[in-house]
Design a protein around this motif. Structure first.
Motif, PDB file in Angstrom:
ATOM      1  N   LYS A  62       0.841  -1.190   0.000  1.00 17.74           N
ATOM      2  CA  LYS A  62       0.000   0.000   0.000  1.00 17.74           C
ATOM      3  C   LYS A  62       0.875   1.238   0.000  1.00 17.74           C
ATOM      4  O   LYS A  62       1.935   1.274   0.612  1.00 17.74           O
ATOM      5  N   LYS A  63       0.398   2.257  -0.702  1.00 19.70           N
ATOM      6  CA  LYS A  63       1.125   3.521  -0.739  1.00 19.70           C
ATOM      7  C   LYS A  63       0.679   4.378   0.433  1.00 19.70           C
ATOM      8  O   LYS A  63      -0.475   4.360   0.835  1.00 19.70           O
ATOM      9  N   ILE A 109       1.485   9.171  -2.366  1.00 20.98           N
ATOM     10  CA  ILE A 109       0.442   9.532  -3.321  1.00 20.98           C
ATOM     11  C   ILE A 109       0.515  11.020  -3.647  1.00 20.98           C
ATOM     12  O   ILE A 109       0.443  11.412  -4.814  1.00 20.98           O
ATOM     13  N   THR A 116       1.575  12.281  -7.401  1.00 21.57           N
ATOM     14  CA  THR A 116       0.572  13.067  -8.121  1.00 21.57           C
ATOM     15  C   THR A 116       1.104  14.466  -8.410  1.00 21.57           C
ATOM     16  O   THR A 116       0.946  14.988  -9.521  1.00 21.57           O
ATOM     17  N   ASN A 168      -9.700   6.593  -4.006  1.00 21.78           N
ATOM     18  CA  ASN A 168      -9.611   5.153  -3.741  1.00 21.78           C
ATOM     19  C   ASN A 168      -8.221   4.778  -3.249  1.00 21.78           C
ATOM     20  O   ASN A 168      -8.082   3.936  -2.372  1.00 21.78           O
ATOM     21  N   GLN A 169      -7.199   5.385  -3.804  1.00 20.24           N
ATOM     22  CA  GLN A 169      -5.838   5.080  -3.373  1.00 20.24           C
ATOM     23  C   GLN A 169      -5.580   5.557  -1.955  1.00 20.24           C
ATOM     24  O   GLN A 169      -4.789   4.969  -1.237  1.00 20.24           O
ATOM     25  N   GLN A 178      -7.569   1.453  -0.368  1.00 21.08           N
ATOM     26  CA  GLN A 178      -6.534   0.751  -1.120  1.00 21.08           C
ATOM     27  C   GLN A 178      -6.807  -0.741  -1.243  1.00 21.08           C
ATOM     28  O   GLN A 178      -6.213  -1.406  -2.074  1.00 21.08           O
ATOM     29  N   GLU A 235      -8.964  -4.083  -8.462  1.00 15.59           N
ATOM     30  CA  GLU A 235      -8.458  -3.337  -9.609  1.00 15.59           C
ATOM     31  C   GLU A 235      -9.572  -2.696 -10.420  1.00 15.59           C
ATOM     32  O   GLU A 235      -9.387  -1.635 -10.996  1.00 15.59           O
ATOM     33  N   ASN A 263     -10.233   0.715  -9.212  1.00 13.04           N
ATOM     34  CA  ASN A 263      -9.162   1.626  -9.627  1.00 13.04           C
ATOM     35  C   ASN A 263      -9.328   2.019 -11.088  1.00 13.04           C
ATOM     36  O   ASN A 263      -9.092   3.166 -11.456  1.00 13.04           O
ATOM     37  N   GLU A 316      -9.889   5.758 -12.517  1.00 14.75           N
ATOM     38  CA  GLU A 316      -9.035   6.300 -13.567  1.00 14.75           C
ATOM     39  C   GLU A 316      -9.883   6.796 -14.747  1.00 14.75           C
ATOM     40  O   GLU A 316      -9.641   7.877 -15.294  1.00 14.75           O
TER      41      GLU A 316
END
Length: 112
Positions: free
Chosen positions: A5-6, A11, A15, A64-65, A69, A73, A76, A80
Motif C-alpha cells: 500500500k502507498k 500519493i 501526483t 480510492n488510493q 486501497q 483493480e 481503480n 481512472e
C-alpha cells in the motif's frame, strides 16, 4: 501478487510530480509553507482534514488510493476512467457516452 500500500505522502508526491507542480507552488495554492508539504510527502506529518481536503481538490487525488486501497483493480480502473472523463468537454463526453453504450450493447450481445 501482493502489492504494498502507498502512503498518503507517496500519493501526494507522485501526483504532484506527475502534474509538474513544485512543492513551493503546491504549498502556496493550499496556504501552507513548503516544509509542511515536504513533511507530508516524507510521511513525517499527517495533514488535518482541512488541509487534506485542499490537497485532494488541488491535485485531484485519487480517493480510492487514499481511503480504499483494499478495493479491487476494477474500482481503480473506474476511478481512472472518471478522472479522464472529468477533463473532457461536454461535446467529448457526449461522444464518449455514445461509444460506451455501443460497446456495452455489443459486449452483452456477444455474451449471449
Amino acid at each position: 501478487m501482493c502489492q504494498l500500500k502507498k502512503t498518503l505522502g507517496e500519493i501526494v508526491y507522485e501526483t504532484r510530480k506527475s502534474k509538474r507542480i513544485s512543492q513551493e507552488m503546491l504549498a502556496e495554492k493550499v496556504g501552507v509553507c513548503k516544509r509542511t508539504i515536504m513533511d507530508i510527502e516524507k510521511g513525517t506529518a499527517n495533514p488535518k482534514f482541512e488541509l487534506l481536503y485542499m490537497l485532494v481538490r488541488e491535485l485531484n487525488l485519487p480517493l480510492n488510493q487514499i481511503f480504499y486501497q483494499d478495493l479491487d483493480e476494477v474500482s481503480n480502473l473506474k476511478e481512472e476512467l472518471m478522472q479522464e472523463v472529468k477533463n473532457c468537454s461536454e461535446e467529448e463526453m457526449k461522444f464518449i457516452l455514445t461509444v460506451v453504450k455501443s460497446l456495452q450493447k455489443a459486449w452483452e450481445e456477444n455474451e449471449k
